[in-house]
Motif scaffolding. Structure first.
Motif, PDB file in Angstrom:
ATOM      1  N   GLN A 161      -3.567  11.606  -6.626  1.00 30.47           N
ATOM      2  CA  GLN A 161      -4.174  12.074  -5.387  1.00 30.47           C
ATOM      3  C   GLN A 161      -4.241  13.593  -5.462  1.00 30.47           C
ATOM      4  OE1 GLN A 161      -2.229  10.612  -1.890  1.00 30.47           O
ATOM      5  NE2 GLN A 161      -3.665  11.593  -0.513  1.00 30.47           N
ATOM      6  N   THR A 177       0.833  -1.208   0.000  1.00 29.76           N
ATOM      7  CA  THR A 177       0.000   0.000   0.000  1.00 29.76           C
ATOM      8  C   THR A 177       0.862   1.249   0.000  1.00 29.76           C
ATOM      9  OG1 THR A 177      -1.717  -1.187   1.211  1.00 29.76           O
ATOM     10  CG2 THR A 177      -1.845   1.203   1.247  1.00 29.76           C
ATOM     11  N   SER A 186       0.927   4.039  -3.006  1.00 27.96           N
ATOM     12  CA  SER A 186       0.627   5.463  -2.818  1.00 27.96           C
ATOM     13  C   SER A 186       1.830   6.329  -3.156  1.00 27.96           C
ATOM     14  CB  SER A 186       0.117   5.737  -1.404  1.00 27.96           C
ATOM     15  OG  SER A 186       1.113   5.461  -0.471  1.00 27.96           O
ATOM     16  N   ARG A 197     -11.565  16.368   0.805  1.00 22.86           N
ATOM     17  CA  ARG A 197     -12.129  15.118   1.323  1.00 22.86           C
ATOM     18  C   ARG A 197     -13.153  14.534   0.352  1.00 22.86           C
ATOM     19  NH1 ARG A 197     -12.588  16.943   7.364  1.00 22.86           N
ATOM     20  NH2 ARG A 197     -14.047  18.322   6.392  1.00 22.86           N
ATOM     21  N   THR A 198     -13.959  15.394  -0.245  1.00 25.79           N
ATOM     22  CA  THR A 198     -14.987  14.942  -1.182  1.00 25.79           C
ATOM     23  C   THR A 198     -14.377  14.336  -2.438  1.00 25.79           C
ATOM     24  OG1 THR A 198     -16.477  16.652  -0.360  1.00 25.79           O
ATOM     25  CG2 THR A 198     -17.013  15.689  -2.491  1.00 25.79           C
ATOM     26  N   LYS A 236       1.761   7.255  -6.838  1.00 27.02           N
ATOM     27  CA  LYS A 236       0.692   8.106  -7.348  1.00 27.02           C
ATOM     28  C   LYS A 236       1.216   9.505  -7.653  1.00 27.02           C
ATOM     29  CE  LYS A 236      -3.285   5.998  -5.194  1.00 27.02           C
ATOM     30  NZ  LYS A 236      -4.457   6.212  -4.365  1.00 27.02           N
ATOM     31  N   THR A 285     -11.457  12.792  -2.759  1.00 29.66           N
ATOM     32  CA  THR A 285     -10.427  11.807  -2.439  1.00 29.66           C
ATOM     33  C   THR A 285     -10.389  10.653  -3.440  1.00 29.66           C
ATOM     34  OG1 THR A 285     -10.539  12.288  -0.100  1.00 29.66           O
ATOM     35  CG2 THR A 285      -9.643  10.160  -0.685  1.00 29.66           C
ATOM     36  N   HIS A 286     -11.548  10.167  -3.851  1.00 29.41           N
ATOM     37  CA  HIS A 286     -11.604   8.980  -4.697  1.00 29.41           C
ATOM     38  C   HIS A 286     -11.559   9.283  -6.191  1.00 29.41           C
ATOM     39  CE1 HIS A 286     -12.207   6.565  -1.178  1.00 29.41           C
ATOM     40  NE2 HIS A 286     -13.188   7.350  -0.800  1.00 29.41           N
ATOM     41  N   LEU A 287     -11.521  10.537  -6.557  1.00 33.67           N
ATOM     42  CA  LEU A 287     -11.499  10.911  -7.972  1.00 33.67           C
ATOM     43  C   LEU A 287     -10.161  10.508  -8.594  1.00 33.67           C
ATOM     44  CD1 LEU A 287     -13.159  12.371 -10.189  1.00 33.67           C
ATOM     45  CD2 LEU A 287     -11.946  14.451  -9.548  1.00 33.67           C
ATOM     46  N   ASN A 288     -10.211   9.592  -9.549  1.00 33.44           N
ATOM     47  CA  ASN A 288      -9.011   9.083 -10.229  1.00 33.44           C
ATOM     48  C   ASN A 288      -7.962   8.573  -9.251  1.00 33.44           C
ATOM     49  OD1 ASN A 288      -9.795  11.861 -12.014  1.00 33.44           O
ATOM     50  ND2 ASN A 288      -9.866   9.894 -13.044  1.00 33.44           N
ATOM     51  N   ALA A 289      -8.415   7.969  -8.168  1.00 32.36           N
ATOM     52  CA  ALA A 289      -7.518   7.526  -7.095  1.00 32.36           C
ATOM     53  C   ALA A 289      -6.541   6.441  -7.541  1.00 32.36           C
ATOM     54  CB  ALA A 289      -8.334   7.037  -5.900  1.00 32.36           C
ATOM     55  N   ASP A 290      -6.816   5.794  -8.653  1.00 33.68           N
ATOM     56  CA  ASP A 290      -5.894   4.773  -9.141  1.00 33.68           C
ATOM     57  C   ASP A 290      -4.622   5.393  -9.714  1.00 33.68           C
ATOM     58  OD1 ASP A 290      -7.612   5.827 -11.106  1.00 33.68           O
ATOM     59  OD2 ASP A 290      -7.252   4.128 -12.445  1.00 33.68           O
TER      60      ASP A 290
END
Length: 119
Positions: A55, A8, A12, A44-45, A15, A47-52
């Protein structure tokens, strides 16, 4: 468990970190009073946008001499052309990622202003 943690951390570290500096004025004439809180909520909102691939970080842009968008990888600042190449290695397009981010950010700004005006 330790292997999972190392994996993990390595993932990260790979990224692309994108710092977006947001002008306080986008929140209206009193935006300077709200920009810190808004940046925290928006970050915070999103966070998951294009998280692959990346960041997102959002901070106020009080100093206009600083660039609006800054890219970094493994602790080093990257020029945009290298960020483009990095994102392409994931078979994605940096312009598309940024457009998606800006669309979501615009929605959040509009919601924030509407809530502020409703008070």
């Amino acid at each position: 468990m330790e292997d999972l943690l190392k994996s993990t951390q390595q993932h990260s570290a790979q990224k692309l970190l994108i710092l977006f500096r947001l002008e306080p004025g986008c929140l209206g004439p009193d935006g300077v009073d709200h920009i810190d809180t808004f940046c925290q909520l928006a970050e915070r909102t999103l966070t998951h946008l294009n998280a692959d691939v990346c960041q997102w970080f959002i901070s106020p842009r009080f100093d206009k001499s600083l660039v609006e968008i800054q890219y970094s990888l493994a602790g080093k600042v990257l020029p945009r052309d290298k960020a483009v190449k990095y994102v392409q290695s994931f078979e994605q397009n940096l312009d598309t990622l940024e457009e998606r981010f800006e669309d979501k950010l615009t929605q959040l700004i509009n919601q924030y202003i509407a809530r502020k005006q409703a008070r």
